[in-house]
Each structure stands twice: as structure tokens, then as C-alpha cells.
Design an enzyme around this catalytic site. Structure first.
Site, mmCIF file in Angstrom:
data_model
loop_
_atom_site.group_PDB
_atom_site.id
_atom_site.type_symbol
_atom_site.label_atom_id
_atom_site.label_comp_id
_atom_site.label_asym_id
_atom_site.label_seq_id
_atom_site.Cartn_x
_atom_site.Cartn_y
_atom_site.Cartn_z
ATOM 1 N N ASN A 3 142.777 47.276 -46.946
ATOM 2 C CA ASN A 3 144.145 47.118 -47.599
ATOM 3 C C ASN A 3 144.807 45.916 -46.457
ATOM 4 O O ASN A 3 145.681 45.181 -47.103
ATOM 5 C CB ASN A 3 145.108 48.228 -47.797
ATOM 6 C CG ASN A 3 145.499 48.964 -46.503
ATOM 7 O OD1 ASN A 3 144.679 48.649 -45.347
ATOM 8 N ND2 ASN A 3 146.467 49.668 -46.678
ATOM 9 N N LYS B 252 133.637 47.530 -36.776
ATOM 10 C CA LYS B 252 133.198 47.991 -38.254
ATOM 11 C C LYS B 252 134.418 47.644 -39.272
ATOM 12 O O LYS B 252 135.147 48.631 -39.675
ATOM 13 C CB LYS B 252 132.577 49.445 -38.366
ATOM 14 C CG LYS B 252 131.991 49.691 -39.853
ATOM 15 C CD LYS B 252 132.073 51.133 -40.423
ATOM 16 C CE LYS B 252 133.207 51.147 -41.509
ATOM 17 N NZ LYS B 252 133.083 50.393 -42.678
ATOM 18 N N SER C 87 142.179 56.560 -44.256
ATOM 19 C CA SER C 87 142.733 57.761 -44.745
ATOM 20 C C SER C 87 142.708 58.809 -43.861
ATOM 21 O O SER C 87 141.962 58.975 -42.840
ATOM 22 C CB SER C 87 141.912 58.080 -46.016
ATOM 23 O OG SER C 87 140.502 58.315 -45.733
ATOM 24 N N VAL D 215 139.327 60.914 -43.556
ATOM 25 C CA VAL D 215 138.030 60.092 -42.653
ATOM 26 C C VAL D 215 138.605 60.165 -41.345
ATOM 27 O O VAL D 215 138.006 60.716 -40.399
ATOM 28 C CB VAL D 215 137.754 58.946 -43.142
ATOM 29 C CG1 VAL D 215 136.941 58.094 -41.916
ATOM 30 C CG2 VAL D 215 137.377 58.836 -44.359
ATOM 31 N N GLY D 216 140.138 60.263 -40.974
ATOM 32 C CA GLY D 216 140.737 60.035 -39.741
ATOM 33 C C GLY D 216 140.536 61.520 -38.987
ATOM 34 O O GLY D 216 139.987 61.654 -37.716
ATOM 35 N N GLU E 232 145.576 55.740 -37.224
ATOM 36 C CA GLU E 232 146.809 55.130 -37.932
ATOM 37 C C GLU E 232 146.423 55.574 -39.441
ATOM 38 O O GLU E 232 145.468 55.058 -40.104
ATOM 39 C CB GLU E 232 147.226 53.907 -37.925
ATOM 40 C CG GLU E 232 147.761 53.572 -36.718
ATOM 41 C CD GLU E 232 149.164 54.324 -36.357
ATOM 42 O OE1 GLU E 232 149.484 54.848 -37.403
ATOM 43 O OE2 GLU E 232 149.430 54.450 -35.149
ATOM 44 N N CYS F 217 149.902 51.031 -46.409
ATOM 45 C CA CYS F 217 150.252 52.436 -45.831
ATOM 46 C C CYS F 217 151.961 52.448 -45.751
ATOM 47 O O CYS F 217 152.235 53.700 -45.734
ATOM 48 C CB CYS F 217 149.598 52.381 -44.471
ATOM 49 S SG CYS F 217 149.897 51.076 -43.499
HETATM 50 P P1 NDP Z 1 139.016 55.124 -45.432
HETATM 51 O O1 NDP Z 1 139.611 56.306 -44.436
HETATM 52 O O2 NDP Z 1 137.995 55.570 -46.708
HETATM 53 O O3 NDP Z 1 138.146 54.011 -44.954
HETATM 54 C C1 NDP Z 1 138.881 53.321 -43.662
HETATM 55 C C2 NDP Z 1 137.514 52.803 -42.863
HETATM 56 O O4 NDP Z 1 136.899 53.959 -42.383
HETATM 57 C C3 NDP Z 1 136.411 52.005 -43.616
HETATM 58 O O5 NDP Z 1 136.161 50.997 -42.837
HETATM 59 C C4 NDP Z 1 135.364 52.923 -43.861
HETATM 60 O O6 NDP Z 1 134.114 52.482 -44.033
HETATM 61 C C5 NDP Z 1 135.424 53.669 -42.602
HETATM 62 N N1 NDP Z 1 135.015 55.436 -42.868
HETATM 63 C C6 NDP Z 1 134.510 55.801 -43.758
HETATM 64 N N2 NDP Z 1 134.228 57.016 -43.524
HETATM 65 C C7 NDP Z 1 134.003 57.022 -42.232
HETATM 66 C C8 NDP Z 1 133.500 58.207 -41.409
HETATM 67 N N3 NDP Z 1 132.782 59.143 -41.904
HETATM 68 N N4 NDP Z 1 133.376 57.740 -40.088
HETATM 69 C C9 NDP Z 1 133.771 56.482 -39.594
HETATM 70 N N5 NDP Z 1 134.367 55.529 -40.601
HETATM 71 C C10 NDP Z 1 134.389 55.682 -41.709
HETATM 72 O O7 NDP Z 1 140.266 54.387 -46.085
HETATM 73 P P2 NDP Z 1 140.543 53.087 -47.024
HETATM 74 O O8 NDP Z 1 139.863 52.240 -46.387
HETATM 75 O O9 NDP Z 1 140.221 53.787 -48.147
HETATM 76 O O10 NDP Z 1 142.090 52.937 -46.898
HETATM 77 C C11 NDP Z 1 143.036 53.744 -47.611
HETATM 78 C C12 NDP Z 1 143.886 54.452 -46.710
HETATM 79 O O11 NDP Z 1 144.022 54.227 -45.543
HETATM 80 C C13 NDP Z 1 144.743 55.017 -47.372
HETATM 81 O O12 NDP Z 1 145.122 56.476 -47.145
HETATM 82 C C14 NDP Z 1 145.975 54.464 -46.377
HETATM 83 O O13 NDP Z 1 147.204 55.064 -46.482
HETATM 84 C C15 NDP Z 1 145.234 54.538 -45.008
HETATM 85 N N6 NDP Z 1 145.979 53.369 -44.140
HETATM 86 C C16 NDP Z 1 146.864 53.570 -43.352
HETATM 87 C C17 NDP Z 1 147.457 52.514 -42.603
HETATM 88 C C18 NDP Z 1 148.078 53.015 -41.449
HETATM 89 O O14 NDP Z 1 148.426 51.982 -40.576
HETATM 90 N N7 NDP Z 1 148.956 53.929 -41.329
HETATM 91 C C19 NDP Z 1 146.999 51.073 -42.704
HETATM 92 C C20 NDP Z 1 146.259 51.073 -43.835
HETATM 93 C C21 NDP Z 1 145.551 51.849 -44.629
HETATM 94 P P3 NDP Z 1 133.691 52.031 -45.418
HETATM 95 O O15 NDP Z 1 134.741 52.297 -46.382
HETATM 96 O O16 NDP Z 1 133.117 50.743 -45.505
HETATM 97 O O17 NDP Z 1 132.644 53.064 -46.000
#
Ligand code: NDP
Length: 498
Positions: free
Chosen positions: A155, A178, A232, A235-236, A253, A287
Site C-alpha cells: 500500500n 522483500k 497485516s 502475518v505480523g 507495524e 493503515c
Molecule cells: P500482508 O501482511 O499480507 O503482507 C505484508 C508483507 O508481508 C508482504 O511483503 C507479504 O508478502 C509478506 N508476507 C506475507 N506472508 C508472510 C509470511 N508468512 N512471512 C513473512 N512475510 C510474509 O499485508 P498486505 O501487504 O496485504 O497489507 C495490508 C495490511 O497491512 C493491512 O492490514 C494494513 O493495515 C497493514 N499495513 C499497516 C501499516 C502500518 O504501518 N501500520 C502500513 C501499511 C499496511 P507477499 O504479499 O508478497 O506474499
């Protein structure tokens, strides 16, 4: 105009552009048009291993470069980004969908961060403090952690990457990065900029691929000492658990359920503008997006009416067109998720005032467009008022008092951003104290963070760390306490104190 010349992106490892060892790739789709922009590698764990060893080797030398000289590279990165701002912004709109004006803002955030963190090269302040013993000197200094892993979402594909990589690099670390598979183009462009700016090989390594393979492999790598993640909660949490087992530092975050409070004395025109910008900008996929409005019952009807009138004026479409105000949702999965919350809201008894549907007429059917949506008469415990929707959906929650508004604001699992519209100075100060979020705005919406302040949230939004600002350095450095005894004799702390 052709902005992308490659058919397939490559990983950037040890200063070289390399194919992934898996030989696999996937398409990057423009969410506004459904066209394929380029293919992105789906790398294997062995690519992460290669990137980590390159980073480990490079970091040893990089850490010995004086920080002001490390900063020179970031100044050059900032200058190149500035020169390339329009190209980067257009590419960002193409891969992410956000409208061009917002894309320019995001690229500017990266430029600002380059110059800000370059300035840190001449600060990186530690502390000096008196020793309890005679002829002894005491200080604390920041030491780089070593190799850091950064995992970024789609995003804010360039801004978030700069929030993490720039402080890491100026502090003397090497990076394995990554990026999100949906938005790899910004990562590719930024890696090229680092290369042109003269960052030594191996200091930044970009490994494209899925979270489940590349992200997981980064956590497994013993030599990656910190993981800095934005994405998300689901995942976090998983990452935090795995890092905890390995005693790896982790900065998270994550999500938000950000609220705007509109009091009965608010400037309603300003409140409407602030809500529109923070709720429907980036199609609600920030976010920090506003997704709840706690409105005083005395001004509820007027606010509803004004918001509906202004929502009807929002132009929705391909963000490369300067007249468009709201772009698409990132992908069809996101679109379906947003749609599902419309049925949830209706079933819970909320009143749908406008929007609530996928836009499928004319050019809209080519992309992932969702109509800006407004619910009213929402109860604070409804799912649409509690869960992160990540789309252009706002819930109006009527309240009777300031205290009730604050309580509702704080009743969600997240704690990223909040805002209040009021003319009452006492309420302003009470709000900044009582709103349980990492960011509080007064007479502005819930978005608009500036890069020299800490960015992050309380409760379920994170785990106590901050991106951006000088606080970001805490993620990428270790505190080292240094004692220099120049008395020429053994002096024991706590014991030889006169
Ligand atoms: P995801 O958690 O799906 O993905 C974030 C990153 O993590 C991507 O690079 C993704 O890779 C990677 N990822 C996915 N699974 C794993 C894993 N098992 N181990 C390690 N890395 C992994 O979130 P989104 O990208 O869909 O973003 C949307 C979400 O992020 C929303 O919930 C939003 O609120 C939050 N967000 C929070 C922010 C903040 O600062 N608080 C800022 C921006 C977003 P890939 O997708 O390439 O597989």
C-alpha cells in the site's frame, strides 16, 4: 509512453541483477486496468541465503565507513529520486492504483526521508554521562545490528521501504529486502537508484517472492538479526512468534481502525474535507485510513448530508488521469473482502447511506473499483466498527459527549491514528492525552504523517517500535555502553565509590 522496459524483473544480490534460482515468476497487474505490467521473480530460500551472505560480508566494511560518508550516499539517493520523481510516481500509480497526486506525495515522502536520514549521518547521537568513579569516562553509542531484514506491503511500496532501509543503511547495517509481490516495481527502481548513487555492493539486496517462501526464509536466516515488518496483523503475529523463538529483534507495524471525532462545535466544512481525504484517499487502503466517525448527535444529520453530497462528487477511475480522486482496490481478493463487509454491516443493522457496491460499468469493469461507502447509525461493537476493512468504507457512530467519543475511539484492538475536530482548546488537550493511539491529529483527518516524527501505534497495531523519525534508529541499532578508566588502577563499580 513506455516506463517499463523489462519483461521480467531480477533480484539484486551482491550488486548484481540475477535471476531467481527457482526460475519462477508471476505477473504484476495494474489494478486500474487489469493489464500485466511486468513479471516478478518468485525466488527460493536459496536466493535469500545468497543475499544474506552477501549482506553479511558487505556489512563488515560498510560499518567501518564513517557515518557522514555513509550519509553522502543517501543524499545522492535523495537527489536521484527528486530528479526521477514524476517517473517514479507514474510507475507507483500503475502498480498500486493510488491516484497520481497521492503517488507524488508518497515519492516525496521517500525523498524527504533520504535527506532526513542523511542528516543523521552527522548525528546518530549517543549519550555521555558522568561515571560514579574518579578518572573514568562513561558513554553510550549506537552500534549497527548487522544484517537487517525488511518486509514491506503493497500500500506504500516506496515510502515504507525508505522508512526502513534508509535508517538501517545510515546506521551501518546491510539490508535484505522483500517487497510485496503486488508492487515490486518501486523496489526495483529504488535498488537501481541505490546502485547509481554508489552504495557498495551487498549493502542492499532485494529478493522478490512470496511471503511464505522468501519472508519465512528471512526469518530462518540466523545472520539476519532484525526483522522490520509492515503488513497485516495475521502475518505480523506469525512473524513475531517465529522471531521470538529465535531471539530475533522484530519491529511490527500493522493494522488500524482509525477514528475521527466530530464535536458539536466543529468547523463542519473542514471536518468533511478531512474525513473525505483520510477515508477515501488511497481507496481506504492506508493503515491510517479513517474508517469510523464518532459524531456528536447535535451535528449528525448535517454531517451525514454534507458527506453524502461530497462523496457523490468524487471521481473514481484510473489514477493516472489527474482529474480522478479515488483509484482502484489492489486486487480482486481485496475487492471481495470490502464487499463482504457491506453485507456484514447491513446484517448488523447499520444504515447504508451511499455506495456499498463493486463498480462494473464502462471503464470501471476493467479494474477493481469499489464505490465510496458511508454507513450511519453504527453501534461501536458492530464488526464494521471494530475490524479493519481496508477499503473506502466509513461508519458514522452517533455520540452524546466528548467522553463517550473517546471511549468508543479506544474500544478497538488497534491504536494507530485518531483525530478530533473541535474549537474547544480544553477538549484538544484532553483528546491528545486520552486518545490511545500512536498518532493524534487535531482539526485534520487521520492521515498526513511527516517523516521526522515517529510513526506507529499502540495495542494491536504494533509491538512498541516506531518507523520514521529518529525513533526508527532504535530498531536498527544496539545501544553499547562504553567505560574508559584512565585512573591506572582497578576501580570497582559500586564498591570502590568513596
Ligand atoms: P500482508 O501482511 O499480507 O503482507 C505484508 C508483507 O508481508 C508482504 O511483503 C507479504 O508478502 C509478506 N508476507 C506475507 N506472508 C508472510 C509470511 N508468512 N512471512 C513473512 N512475510 C510474509 O499485508 P498486505 O501487504 O496485504 O497489507 C495490508 C495490511 O497491512 C493491512 O492490514 C494494513 O493495515 C497493514 N499495513 C499497516 C501499516 C502500518 O504501518 N501500520 C502500513 C501499511 C499496511 P507477499 O504479499 O508478497 O506474499
Amino acid at each position: 509512453m513506455t516506463l517499463i522496459h523489462e519483461e521480467q524483473l531480477k533480484n539484486f544480490i551482491d550488486g548484481k541483477w540475477v535471476e531467481p534460482s527457482s526460475g519462477k515468476a508471476t505477473a504484476v497487474i495494474n489494478p486500474a486496468t487489469s493489464e500485466t505490467l511486468v513479471n516478478v521473480p518468485l525466488s527460493a530460500a536459496s536466493d535469500v541465503e545468497e543475499a544474506t551472505s552477501a549482506a553479511k560480508k558487505a556489512q563488515k566494511t560498510w560499518a567501518l565507513v564513517p557515518a557522514p560518508q555513509r550519509a553522502e550516499v543517501l543524499y545522492r539517493v535523495g537527489l536521484i529520486m527528486k530528479e526521477r520523481k514524476e517517473r517514479l510516481s507514474q510507475l507507483l500509480t500503475m502498480e498500486n492504483g493510488k491516484v497520481i497526486e497521492e503517488a507524488r506525495g508518497e515519492v516525496q515522502e521517500g525523498i524527504d526521508m533520504a535527506f532526513y536520514m542523511a542528516g543523521e549521518g552527522r548525528r546518530l547521537f549517543g549519550q555521555t554521562t558522568p561515571s560514579e568513579l574518579k578518572d573514568k569516562f562513561a558513554m553510550s553509542v549506537r552500534a549497527p545490528v548487522g544484517v537487517v531484514g525488511i518486509i514491506t506491503p503493497w500500500n506504500f511500496p516506496i515510502a515504507i521501504a525508505t522508512w526502513k532501509s534508509f535508517p538501517a543503511i545510515v546506521a551501518g547495517n546491510a539490508v535484505v529486502w522483500k517487497p510485496a509481490t503486488e508492487t515490486p516495481i518501486m523496489a526495483y527502481e529504488l535498488a537501481k537508484i541505490f546502485e547509481e548513487a554508489g552504495l557498495p555492493k551487498g549493502v542492499i539486496n532485494v529478493v522478490f517472492g512470496s511471503g511464505s517462501t522468501v519472508g519465512e526464509a528471512m526469518i530462518e536466516q540466523q545472520d539476519i538479526r532484525v526483522i522490520s515488518f509492515t503488513g497485516s496483523n495475521e502475518v505480523g503475529r506469525g512473524i513475531a512468534g517465529k522471531c521470538g523463538q529465535r531471539l530475533k529483534k522484530v519491529s511490527l507495524e500493522m493494522g488500524g481502525k482509525n477514528g475521527v471525532i466530530v464535536m458539536d462545535d466543529a468547523d463542519l466544512s473542514l471536518a468533511v474535507e478531512g474525513i473525505l481525504w483520510s477515508a477515501y484517499g488511497t481507496s481506504g487502503q492506508r493503515c491510517t485510513a479513517c474508517s469510523r466517525v464518532m459524531v456528536h448527535e447535535k451535528v449528525k444529520d448535517e454531517l451525514e448530508e454534507r458527506l453524502q453530497k461530497e462523496i457523490a462528487k468524487l471521481s473514481i477511475g484510473n489514477g493516472l488521469d489527474e482529474s480522478i480522486k479515488v483509484g482502484p482496490i489492489i486486487n480482486s481478493k481485496g475487492l471481495e473482502k470490502v464487499k463482504s463487509y457491506i453485507s456484514i454491516g447491513k446484517e448488523e443493522g447499520a444504515k447504508l447511506l451511499t455506495g456499498g457496491y463493486i463498480m462494473e460499468n464502462g471503464d470501471h469493469k476493467k479494474g477493481n473499483y469499489f464505490a465510496p461507502t458511508l454507513f450511519t447509525d453504527v453501534k461501536p461493537d458492530m464488526r464494521i466498527a471494530q475490524e479493519e476493512i481496508f477499503g473506502p468504507v466509513v461508519s458514522l457512530i452517533p455520540v452524546k459527549s466528548f467522553e463517550e467519543a473517546v471511549e468508543i475511539n479506544n474500544s478497538v484492538e488497534f491504536g494507530l491514528s485518531s483525530s478530533i475536530f473541535t474549537q474547544n482548546v480544553n477538549q484538544v488537550f484532553a483528546a491528545q492525552r486520552d486518545l490511545d493511539t500512536g498518532i493524534v491529529y487535531v482539526n485534520a483527518g487521520t492521515t498526513g504523517a511527516e517523516i521526522h516524527l515517529p510513526f506507529g501505534g499502540t495495542k494491536g497495531t504494533g509491538n512498541g517500535h516506531r518507523d520514521s523519525g529518529v525513533a526508527a534508529l532504535d530498531v536498527f541499532t544496539e545501544w553499547k555502553a562504553v567505560y574508559v578508566d584512565f585512573s591506572g588502577k582497578l576501580q570497582r563499580a559500586q564498591i570502590d565509590v568513596e
